[in-house]
Scaffold this motif. Structure first.
Motif, PDB file in Angstrom:
ATOM      1  N   PHE A  41      41.338 -50.943 -52.599  1.00  0.00           N
ATOM      2  CA  PHE A  41      42.172 -49.805 -52.961  1.00  0.00           C
ATOM      3  C   PHE A  41      43.034 -49.354 -51.785  1.00  0.00           C
ATOM      4  O   PHE A  41      44.225 -49.089 -51.951  1.00  0.00           O
ATOM      5  CB  PHE A  41      41.321 -48.629 -53.445  1.00  0.00           C
ATOM      6  CG  PHE A  41      40.489 -48.901 -54.670  1.00  0.00           C
ATOM      7  CD1 PHE A  41      40.746 -49.970 -55.509  1.00  0.00           C
ATOM      8  CD2 PHE A  41      39.426 -48.078 -54.980  1.00  0.00           C
ATOM      9  CE1 PHE A  41      39.970 -50.214 -56.642  1.00  0.00           C
ATOM     10  CE2 PHE A  41      38.649 -48.293 -56.111  1.00  0.00           C
ATOM     11  CZ  PHE A  41      38.914 -49.364 -56.943  1.00  0.00           C
ATOM     12  N   MET A  42      42.445 -49.268 -50.603  1.00  0.00           N
ATOM     13  CA  MET A  42      43.188 -48.843 -49.413  1.00  0.00           C
ATOM     14  C   MET A  42      44.348 -49.782 -49.125  1.00  0.00           C
ATOM     15  O   MET A  42      45.422 -49.346 -48.730  1.00  0.00           O
ATOM     16  CB  MET A  42      42.264 -48.768 -48.194  1.00  0.00           C
ATOM     17  CG  MET A  42      41.320 -47.602 -48.221  1.00  0.00           C
ATOM     18  SD  MET A  42      40.436 -47.334 -46.668  1.00  0.00           S
ATOM     19  CE  MET A  42      39.384 -48.773 -46.572  1.00  0.00           C
ATOM     20  N   ALA A  43      44.134 -51.076 -49.317  1.00  0.00           N
ATOM     21  CA  ALA A  43      45.147 -52.075 -49.001  1.00  0.00           C
ATOM     22  C   ALA A  43      46.104 -52.330 -50.158  1.00  0.00           C
ATOM     23  O   ALA A  43      46.987 -53.176 -50.052  1.00  0.00           O
ATOM     24  CB  ALA A  43      44.462 -53.377 -48.606  1.00  0.00           C
ATOM     25  N   GLU A  59      38.966 -45.187 -62.298  1.00  0.00           N
ATOM     26  CA  GLU A  59      39.212 -46.118 -61.195  1.00  0.00           C
ATOM     27  C   GLU A  59      40.617 -45.921 -60.627  1.00  0.00           C
ATOM     28  O   GLU A  59      40.830 -45.994 -59.417  1.00  0.00           O
ATOM     29  CB  GLU A  59      39.033 -47.561 -61.673  1.00  0.00           C
ATOM     30  CG  GLU A  59      39.144 -48.574 -60.551  1.00  0.00           C
ATOM     31  CD  GLU A  59      38.858 -49.988 -61.008  1.00  0.00           C
ATOM     32  OE1 GLU A  59      39.754 -50.834 -60.863  1.00  0.00           O
ATOM     33  OE2 GLU A  59      37.739 -50.238 -61.498  1.00  0.00           O
ATOM     34  N   ALA A  60      41.573 -45.632 -61.492  1.00  0.00           N
ATOM     35  CA  ALA A  60      42.946 -45.389 -61.043  1.00  0.00           C
ATOM     36  C   ALA A  60      43.019 -44.175 -60.120  1.00  0.00           C
ATOM     37  O   ALA A  60      43.740 -44.191 -59.111  1.00  0.00           O
ATOM     38  CB  ALA A  60      43.871 -45.215 -62.238  1.00  0.00           C
ATOM     39  N   ASP A  61      42.271 -43.131 -60.431  1.00  0.00           N
ATOM     40  CA  ASP A  61      42.246 -41.940 -59.569  1.00  0.00           C
ATOM     41  C   ASP A  61      41.629 -42.252 -58.213  1.00  0.00           C
ATOM     42  O   ASP A  61      42.124 -41.796 -57.178  1.00  0.00           O
ATOM     43  CB  ASP A  61      41.461 -40.799 -60.229  1.00  0.00           C
ATOM     44  CG  ASP A  61      42.199 -40.165 -61.384  1.00  0.00           C
ATOM     45  OD1 ASP A  61      43.430 -40.360 -61.502  1.00  0.00           O
ATOM     46  OD2 ASP A  61      41.540 -39.464 -62.172  1.00  0.00           O
ATOM     47  N   TRP A  66      42.317 -43.243 -52.292  1.00  0.00           N
ATOM     48  CA  TRP A  66      42.124 -44.039 -51.079  1.00  0.00           C
ATOM     49  C   TRP A  66      43.442 -44.592 -50.550  1.00  0.00           C
ATOM     50  O   TRP A  66      43.680 -44.605 -49.346  1.00  0.00           O
ATOM     51  CB  TRP A  66      41.117 -45.154 -51.315  1.00  0.00           C
ATOM     52  CG  TRP A  66      39.719 -44.638 -51.330  1.00  0.00           C
ATOM     53  CD1 TRP A  66      38.936 -44.395 -52.423  1.00  0.00           C
ATOM     54  CD2 TRP A  66      38.934 -44.264 -50.193  1.00  0.00           C
ATOM     55  NE1 TRP A  66      37.719 -43.888 -52.033  1.00  0.00           N
ATOM     56  CE2 TRP A  66      37.692 -43.804 -50.666  1.00  0.00           C
ATOM     57  CE3 TRP A  66      39.158 -44.269 -48.818  1.00  0.00           C
ATOM     58  CZ2 TRP A  66      36.686 -43.358 -49.823  1.00  0.00           C
ATOM     59  CZ3 TRP A  66      38.152 -43.827 -47.974  1.00  0.00           C
ATOM     60  CH2 TRP A  66      36.938 -43.371 -48.483  1.00  0.00           C
ATOM     61  N   ARG A  67      44.316 -45.018 -51.430  1.00  0.00           N
ATOM     62  CA  ARG A  67      45.624 -45.504 -50.998  1.00  0.00           C
ATOM     63  C   ARG A  67      46.421 -44.359 -50.391  1.00  0.00           C
ATOM     64  O   ARG A  67      47.150 -44.537 -49.417  1.00  0.00           O
ATOM     65  CB  ARG A  67      46.373 -46.142 -52.164  1.00  0.00           C
ATOM     66  CG  ARG A  67      47.674 -46.776 -51.778  1.00  0.00           C
ATOM     67  CD  ARG A  67      47.495 -47.910 -50.799  1.00  0.00           C
ATOM     68  NE  ARG A  67      48.796 -48.345 -50.302  1.00  0.00           N
ATOM     69  CZ  ARG A  67      48.979 -49.009 -49.192  1.00  0.00           C
ATOM     70  NH1 ARG A  67      47.961 -49.380 -48.455  1.00  0.00           N
ATOM     71  NH2 ARG A  67      50.177 -49.347 -48.802  1.00  0.00           N
TER      72      ARG A  67
END
Length: 81
Positions: A41-43, A59-61, A66-67
């Motif tokens: 998510f971060m990447a 999951e989208a939230d 994280w992004r």
């Protein structure tokens, strides 16, 4: 996890891929397996397979949150230099 964040902020695709592989190996037993999802998510990378993690929100939230941390750090570094 911190290394994954750092490489995501630096937008270093090779290093983030290597860090995610290492993180997956470390969490293969199931404990903290969601860390690998968070690293993706971060990447801003897709998950290689559907997540087994149960998130408190969608999951989208979680992905967006994280992004967003990575993007905020990137923005901060651009302003600081």
């Amino acid at each position: 996890m911190a290394l994954c964040f750092h490489h995501s902020v630096q937008d270093d695709h090779d290093k983030i891929s290597a860090a995610i592989c290492r993180l997956r190996a470390l969490t293969r037993g199931g404990d903290y397996a969601y860390y690998a999802d968070i690293a993706h998510f971060m990447a801003a990378l897709p998950l290689p397979e559907p997540s087994i993690s149960r998130w408190l929100t969608s999951e989208a939230d979680v992905r967006s949150a994280w992004r967003g941390l990575v993007q905020a750090r990137q923005d901060h570094l651009r302003v600081s230099t």
